[in-house]
Design a protein around this motif. Sequence first.
Motif, PDB file in Angstrom:
ATOM      1  N   LEU A   1     -32.754 -40.412   6.909  1.00  0.00           N
ATOM      2  CA  LEU A   1     -34.108 -40.492   7.437  1.00  0.00           C
ATOM      3  C   LEU A   1     -34.194 -39.786   8.789  1.00  0.00           C
ATOM      4  O   LEU A   1     -35.159 -39.066   9.071  1.00  0.00           O
ATOM      5  CB  LEU A   1     -34.515 -41.969   7.562  1.00  0.00           C
ATOM      6  N   LEU A   2     -33.147 -39.964   9.605  1.00  0.00           N
ATOM      7  CA  LEU A   2     -33.130 -39.290  10.909  1.00  0.00           C
ATOM      8  C   LEU A   2     -33.201 -37.780  10.712  1.00  0.00           C
ATOM      9  O   LEU A   2     -33.955 -37.079  11.395  1.00  0.00           O
ATOM     10  CB  LEU A   2     -31.850 -39.641  11.665  1.00  0.00           C
ATOM     11  N   VAL A   3     -32.408 -37.280   9.776  1.00  0.00           N
ATOM     12  CA  VAL A   3     -32.402 -35.844   9.495  1.00  0.00           C
ATOM     13  C   VAL A   3     -33.799 -35.398   9.081  1.00  0.00           C
ATOM     14  O   VAL A   3     -34.313 -34.381   9.551  1.00  0.00           O
ATOM     15  CB  VAL A   3     -31.396 -35.533   8.360  1.00  0.00           C
ATOM     16  N   HIS A   4     -34.414 -36.208   8.243  1.00  0.00           N
ATOM     17  CA  HIS A   4     -35.742 -35.879   7.739  1.00  0.00           C
ATOM     18  C   HIS A   4     -36.753 -35.828   8.881  1.00  0.00           C
ATOM     19  O   HIS A   4     -37.562 -34.903   8.988  1.00  0.00           O
ATOM     20  CB  HIS A   4     -36.141 -36.929   6.702  1.00  0.00           C
ATOM     21  N   ILE A   5     -36.709 -36.837   9.763  1.00  0.00           N
ATOM     22  CA  ILE A   5     -37.671 -36.907  10.869  1.00  0.00           C
ATOM     23  C   ILE A   5     -37.468 -35.729  11.817  1.00  0.00           C
ATOM     24  O   ILE A   5     -38.418 -35.079  12.255  1.00  0.00           O
ATOM     25  CB  ILE A   5     -37.525 -38.245  11.632  1.00  0.00           C
ATOM     26  N   LEU A   6     -36.190 -35.414  12.071  1.00  0.00           N
ATOM     27  CA  LEU A   6     -35.894 -34.288  12.955  1.00  0.00           C
ATOM     28  C   LEU A   6     -36.486 -33.014  12.377  1.00  0.00           C
ATOM     29  O   LEU A   6     -37.144 -32.223  13.085  1.00  0.00           O
ATOM     30  CB  LEU A   6     -34.369 -34.165  13.104  1.00  0.00           C
TER      31      LEU A   6
ATOM     32  N   LEU B   1     -36.242 -20.963  21.539  1.00  0.00           N
ATOM     33  CA  LEU B   1     -36.818 -22.110  22.231  1.00  0.00           C
ATOM     34  C   LEU B   1     -35.719 -23.066  22.711  1.00  0.00           C
ATOM     35  O   LEU B   1     -34.770 -23.334  22.000  1.00  0.00           O
ATOM     36  CB  LEU B   1     -37.724 -22.834  21.227  1.00  0.00           C
ATOM     37  N   GLN B   2     -35.879 -23.581  23.901  1.00  0.00           N
ATOM     38  CA  GLN B   2     -34.912 -24.548  24.407  1.00  0.00           C
ATOM     39  C   GLN B   2     -35.223 -25.919  23.853  1.00  0.00           C
ATOM     40  O   GLN B   2     -36.373 -26.243  23.569  1.00  0.00           O
ATOM     41  CB  GLN B   2     -34.981 -24.587  25.939  1.00  0.00           C
ATOM     42  N   THR B   3     -34.225 -26.725  23.742  1.00  0.00           N
ATOM     43  CA  THR B   3     -34.468 -28.057  23.212  1.00  0.00           C
ATOM     44  C   THR B   3     -35.364 -28.850  24.143  1.00  0.00           C
ATOM     45  O   THR B   3     -36.014 -29.797  23.726  1.00  0.00           O
ATOM     46  CB  THR B   3     -33.152 -28.821  23.019  1.00  0.00           C
ATOM     47  N   GLY B   4     -35.387 -28.466  25.386  1.00  0.00           N
ATOM     48  CA  GLY B   4     -36.241 -29.155  26.337  1.00  0.00           C
ATOM     49  C   GLY B   4     -37.719 -29.061  25.956  1.00  0.00           C
ATOM     50  O   GLY B   4     -38.519 -29.924  26.338  1.00  0.00           O
ATOM     51  N   ASP B   5     -38.077 -28.014  25.222  1.00  0.00           N
ATOM     52  CA  ASP B   5     -39.474 -27.852  24.821  1.00  0.00           C
ATOM     53  C   ASP B   5     -39.763 -28.521  23.493  1.00  0.00           C
ATOM     54  O   ASP B   5     -40.870 -28.425  22.982  1.00  0.00           O
ATOM     55  CB  ASP B   5     -39.803 -26.353  24.683  1.00  0.00           C
ATOM     56  N   TRP B   6     -38.816 -29.154  22.927  1.00  0.00           N
ATOM     57  CA  TRP B   6     -39.015 -29.748  21.606  1.00  0.00           C
ATOM     58  C   TRP B   6     -39.883 -30.986  21.690  1.00  0.00           C
ATOM     59  O   TRP B   6     -39.988 -31.615  22.755  1.00  0.00           O
ATOM     60  CB  TRP B   6     -37.661 -30.125  20.986  1.00  0.00           C
ATOM     61  N   PRO B   7     -40.484 -31.389  20.571  1.00  0.00           N
ATOM     62  CA  PRO B   7     -41.277 -32.624  20.565  1.00  0.00           C
ATOM     63  C   PRO B   7     -40.425 -33.812  21.011  1.00  0.00           C
ATOM     64  O   PRO B   7     -39.205 -33.807  20.832  1.00  0.00           O
ATOM     65  CB  PRO B   7     -41.682 -32.784  19.098  1.00  0.00           C
ATOM     66  N   VAL B   8     -41.103 -34.815  21.544  1.00  0.00           N
ATOM     67  CA  VAL B   8     -40.416 -35.978  22.112  1.00  0.00           C
ATOM     68  C   VAL B   8     -39.499 -36.635  21.084  1.00  0.00           C
ATOM     69  O   VAL B   8     -38.343 -36.983  21.367  1.00  0.00           O
ATOM     70  CB  VAL B   8     -41.465 -37.007  22.588  1.00  0.00           C
ATOM     71  N   CYS B   9     -40.065 -36.747  19.867  1.00  0.00           N
ATOM     72  CA  CYS B   9     -39.309 -37.426  18.819  1.00  0.00           C
ATOM     73  C   CYS B   9     -37.972 -36.712  18.557  1.00  0.00           C
ATOM     74  O   CYS B   9     -36.915 -37.340  18.486  1.00  0.00           O
ATOM     75  CB  CYS B   9     -40.170 -37.442  17.573  1.00  0.00           C
ATOM     76  N   ALA B  10     -38.044 -35.385  18.444  1.00  0.00           N
ATOM     77  CA  ALA B  10     -36.839 -34.597  18.197  1.00  0.00           C
ATOM     78  C   ALA B  10     -35.879 -34.743  19.363  1.00  0.00           C
ATOM     79  O   ALA B  10     -34.663 -34.910  19.183  1.00  0.00           O
ATOM     80  CB  ALA B  10     -37.210 -33.148  17.976  1.00  0.00           C
ATOM     81  N   GLN B  11     -36.426 -34.687  20.582  1.00  0.00           N
ATOM     82  CA  GLN B  11     -35.561 -34.808  21.766  1.00  0.00           C
ATOM     83  C   GLN B  11     -34.826 -36.139  21.774  1.00  0.00           C
ATOM     84  O   GLN B  11     -33.653 -36.234  22.123  1.00  0.00           O
ATOM     85  CB  GLN B  11     -36.412 -34.682  23.018  1.00  0.00           C
ATOM     86  N   LYS B  12     -35.556 -37.170  21.354  1.00  0.00           N
ATOM     87  CA  LYS B  12     -34.966 -38.498  21.350  1.00  0.00           C
ATOM     88  C   LYS B  12     -33.772 -38.546  20.374  1.00  0.00           C
ATOM     89  O   LYS B  12     -32.700 -39.084  20.694  1.00  0.00           O
ATOM     90  CB  LYS B  12     -36.040 -39.498  20.916  1.00  0.00           C
ATOM     91  N   ILE B  13     -34.004 -37.942  19.195  1.00  0.00           N
ATOM     92  CA  ILE B  13     -32.927 -37.954  18.193  1.00  0.00           C
ATOM     93  C   ILE B  13     -31.730 -37.143  18.683  1.00  0.00           C
ATOM     94  O   ILE B  13     -30.572 -37.572  18.567  1.00  0.00           O
ATOM     95  CB  ILE B  13     -33.454 -37.413  16.844  1.00  0.00           C
ATOM     96  N   VAL B  14     -32.021 -35.982  19.279  1.00  0.00           N
ATOM     97  CA  VAL B  14     -30.921 -35.132  19.756  1.00  0.00           C
ATOM     98  C   VAL B  14     -30.134 -35.853  20.845  1.00  0.00           C
ATOM     99  O   VAL B  14     -28.891 -35.835  20.853  1.00  0.00           O
ATOM    100  CB  VAL B  14     -31.469 -33.779  20.256  1.00  0.00           C
ATOM    101  N   SER B  15     -30.856 -36.519  21.750  1.00  0.00           N
ATOM    102  CA  SER B  15     -30.144 -37.249  22.815  1.00  0.00           C
ATOM    103  C   SER B  15     -29.262 -38.337  22.223  1.00  0.00           C
ATOM    104  O   SER B  15     -28.138 -38.578  22.682  1.00  0.00           O
ATOM    105  CB  SER B  15     -31.119 -37.915  23.785  1.00  0.00           C
TER     106      SER B  15
END
Lengths: 637, 843
Positions: free
Chosen positions: B187-192, B206-220
């Motif tokens: 599910l995490l993969v899917h949401i990302l 694009l830098q990950t810093g510009d990614w949507p909040v949700c994606a950033q949260k998963i990456v962190s």
Amino acid sequence: MKLYCLSGHPTLPCNVLKFKSTTIMLDCGLDMTSTLNFLPLPLVQSPRLSNLPGWSLKDGNAFLDKTELIDLSTVDVILISNYHCMMALPYITEHTGFTGTVYATEPTVQIGRLLMEELVNFIERVPKAQSASLWKNKDIQRLLPSPLKDAVEVSTWRRCYTMQEVNSALSKIQLVGYSQKIELFGAVQVTPLSSGYALGSSNWIIQSHYEKVSYVSGSSLLTTHPQPMDQASLKNSDVLVLTGLTQIPTANPDGMVGEFCSNLALTVRNGGNVLVPCYPSGVIYDLLECLYQYIDSAGLSNIPFYFISPVANSSLEFSQIFAEWLCHNKQTKVYLPEPPFPHAELIQTNKLKHYPSLHGDFSSDFRQPCVVFTGHPSLRFGDVVHFMELWGKSSLNTVIFTEPDFSYLEALAPYQPLAMKCIYCPIDTRLNFIQVSKLLKEVQPLHVVCPEQYTQPPPAQSHRMDLMIDCQPPAMSYRRAEVLALPFKRRYEKIEIMPELADSLVPMEIKPGISLATVSAVLHTKDNKHVLQPPPRPTQPTGGKKRKRASDDIPDCKVLKPLLSGSIPVEQFVQALEKHGFSDIKVEDTAKGHIVLLQEAETLIQIEEDSTHIICDNDEMLRVRLRDLVLKFLQKF
Amino acid sequence: MTSGLPVPSQVGHAGISSLIMDPECSQLLPALCSVLADPRQPVADDTCLEKLLDWFKTITEAGSSLLLLQENPCLLGLLCHVLKPQDLSPRVLSFSLRLAGMLAAQEDCFQYLQQGELLPRLFGEAGPLGGAAWTAPSVRSGWIQGLRSLARHPSALCFLADCGAVDTIFSLQGDSSLFVASAAGQLLVHILGLSLQGPAEGHPGLQTGDWPVCAQKIVSHIEESLRSAATPQITQALNVLTTTFGHCHDPWTQVLWGRLSPLVACLLEKDPVPAAHSLVDLLLSVARSPVLSSSSSGLWETLAQTLSHLSPTQAGPLALGILKLQECPQVLRAQAFAVLLQPLTCVLEATAQAPGLLDSLDGTGGASVTVDTLLPSKAACVGLLCRTLAHLELLQPLPQRPSPWPQAPLLGATVTILRLCSGSATPTSDAGGHLCAFLVGCVRVQRAALDFLGTLSQGTGPRELVTQVFAVLLEYLTSPDSSPTVLKKAFQATFRWLQSSPETPGCSDLDPHAHLFLRELLPVLPKRLCSPCWEVRDSGLEFLTQMIGRWGGQAGFRRALLASEVPELTEQLLRDPESYVRASAVAAMGQLSSQGLRVTPASPEHPGGQQKSLLAELLHILSTDSEGFPRRAVMHVFTQWLRDGHADVAGDTERFVARVLQVASQDLDWEVRAQGLELALVFLEQTLGRPSSHCPYAVTPPVAAPPSSLAQALRPLCRVQLFEFAFRALFDCDRPVAQKSCDLLLFLRAQTASYGGPQGSGSVPEVASVEAALQRWQAGDQGQPLGYLEPEVVVAVLRSMDLEGLRGALAESSDRVEKSPQSLLQDVLATVGALGEDEADCY
């Protein structure tokens, strides 16, 4: 504790264990390989055998492999582990002055008797007009042809025993059951355990209160007919004597049974006969059971199976009645209306027929092609000799060797040239080295003692490191005629205290959990049992009696000096000395304690952890004063 | 984020739903919902809930979920009902969560459900998440799957962020239930993927810093997990990344890998490397991704570093994966191959093979590490060797396998392993002694090595090594200690090696080398055929059949075989008590007889007596054997004999076919009947003069000139009662038989058409009676036979039958009625007794 090793044959062991003043013989196997040096004893005079060049017809005797390492009349008991390991019993019980007892299980005795009976019968039914023994003289022996010339200690070779000697020997056996505890002179307890190898076969535990020796001889973990091996009871042994492993460690019994069946079927299908030289008990039961399942599938239902032995009938019947000694599977059959072994059905349906010898009924029933089971596996005596002569000339026939005790090539030597096919399918269900290493891991003995053959790979396969015992610490090995001091010391002995004496004790707790009490008692030792009895009361002087009992009869009844405990605190002791008027006291520290110097009195008080010495010259008064001062610091009880 | 998206129009959908859900189902649905909502009526069967979900899925995929909800308010009622505090079964709760997610997958329906705050109540803190029901793994699983279905559109992302679902998913990654944990990772993969679909697309830089909040949260979260000291967390993070890179090759994955690869590299510096298996999977997934492997610098270095850091056991799968890659630097491939070969190098070293062999196998100094892995325990040693052999076996046939392929050292090593296992190899070092002790009698390694040895037969080897191969195979085939499975593998490997041994120029016989081997092998075979173990007899016969099939025509082989006892024994095995063995014996005898290798000696029991013919014996088996396998085997042999024009058959083909069809039609085993149709087809093709299309190599017996008239052509078929057999089969209760018969009759009808002309003028009453009989047959009454049919009648019946229709009906699966949604709903209701009538029974 010592182990005297009388046999060099690892599967036919004979060891004597001296343990706590008892002398225990462990097995007395009879190594009959020397019979291979002789010509076969034919039932019918054989011109071929008697005319063989370079062979002189000698009497066929059985031989004993023993040395004068120990006086066998001193042996207290003999423990037998299975029927193959008791074949030398008459030589020991009848000719050495042996007066002890032999212990064995009932099937061991009964089947052992059958084996001996068969042996005696085989030898006695072809009596020799004369017997030669001059050749045993070393000077003459040197002149004999090769194998005989090199045979060692021929002077120890003996004639086969008689049935009378067998009966007398067997009468000295006391029957025992598995897990039964037998006291030997109160010193040790011996217990037989199921070893899984043959009907009634056992391993033995020899233990005192603080030591345990396990004797493992001829054991098997395979599921064949006998009760499975009891491994758990072997745990916590100080010494485990390990003998009687498989003689053919590279052959897997299952594969060999398959090989046996295939070769049998191939021969019979081609119209040939199959000869199986075998003992009248043991593997033959399993072979018959395999064949029972196999013959229908192989289309051999019409082929007759003959079992020829003077004891064939008894052997087949005995096997069915020893229900309690059988594996669980077979035991349960006893409660059903069917016999434990399927050979009963083979007999009922006339597929298996048994005869005491090839004379008589057999010759009229005999039909070919057929399969014949008969003895003796050495091919030197018994009905097998006749069949070898009869069938050896045709390449259609096959002899299948299943018993691993004799080299099949040597056994065949006097029958050469031979057209008959020879198949070697040794079936030995005894432990192999993988099973041994598992067993040792499981029961974890402190020391393992075994024949030296087991501590190195077989000479023919020196690279097979898996074919030897691998344990930690390394196993101690023995060889024939060696005496081994077993590597453990007896440290403790159990002493019982009589109840009234125990009642009178007043223990004082000197540390939490540890209490001490002084005991005054008389140590009474009888039958290797030690008992503390209350000391006799001091006799009241009675005027009427003239003679007084000598006072040194009861030395313990004098006023007892108290026992002391505790330590002397040096500073307080010095203060006490000063209080009692000693001055000029000097204390020196030493490695073990202190020295208190009273310079004026020229006196030394040496205080160490476990002793206190007062050294003063000829001033007994002073010494007593000082002693009393010291005693004040110690506890008395 | 959703404001700019077009809202789907809700007009114009009227009437669609009725296409999706038929009125009968709509009527049953309220009752179903009330049953599900009633805790007193537990649904006993999980599978019917799964089927219901499958049904809803097809409905929602085909039409509007919103309409579905609006037309069936009971569904909404059910979803609301499950939220009430009550004792509802976890499976119904889980069902409702998954249904809600499925419905909310469409954005309009999602909005509709949002209006009633239903979704936050179902998936948020207030829902089952906080309640006691959460302890049931099925509820947690339903929650995840519901969200997985729901997360299809940007609005869903906002919803996920609002209700804090992502944090819950993080924690579920470590769930005690493996299913839940794995679903959470996916599910995490899917949401990302969903969150990066819109904005990041087309902007690889694009830098990950510009990614949507949700994606950033998963990456962190992944970063944090990778830095963690706990192996389970690292494993979770690695698995998420592996799935991501395996499924998605969008440019953003490149950015993600760029950011995370240093952290992954850090894992390699730890000793031991944590989560090594997952790490290997990740690196291989990265290397396989077209986006990542082409661009990312340092990937190959990381792989090389990993290969050298991991233990030989862990590095094996990585090495295999690298070697399977289409494009990969040569240096890395060489390193991977060396890693893969290390255990075999150790084996060769332990037995001091010729140094030449070693050189080509080992280029690195890693062997000592491998020795350390091989020797501490038997389990490790056996495991590593088996895996290595299996990896090499996979690699061998691939086009991208390493070149030059070290055929000779591999052969040497495999032979050595086999000899160590049988105890016949002589180790020359302590390590070798240990190896020998571990491997002696080890069936697992023997099987793996024999499989690989068989595969190696595809290549050639030096003469002396091939000699060794045959020697070791013979050793295994002869040894009484070979277990049945090992023996089977040994037979297979032997056949492959014999097959690949070079043929003597000029004649297609076995080469002298293989001949020598055969001379030693043939005495072994009889013993195997007499084995008390049926598996051994069976594999012996299979081997024999293969051998005769391949070399039955060669003089040398024939001589050797005829001189042995094998043919006679094979015949005896026709009466084996084990049915598999009888079947194999039938096949082998069929082959022997086809090749004229069946011996008929005057046995001592029947001197000069006539031996029963094999045909009669096989017919006897076909009609009397109690097991299916031997009978099937007989039918195969007969079909082959007919095809090949076997002498026993060619004498009186019609009588043979008639007899076989008669017996086969009575058989209870459908495969025998189906094979009977196969035989009928061969006969039909031969009779109608058409070369067989099924077996291009079959020798067709010289056929007389095609019969002039159709009636003449069909007469033999009528005489053998082929039609009675085929018509009976047409109504067979086993579908494959009926289908096959239908095909046969269709083929026949096409054939008759080619003759043209106004045939089929059989008398009408006769045709009618046949048709009547056939109808009775179809109805299940197959008692009455048809008797002899005239060709004209047959043609008329064939033409009047709706064979195409029948074929169509047969093509549909037999459970089509039971699978209808209506039937499903009825079943669910019936199991809980909600179909009405028996409510009063309770009181």
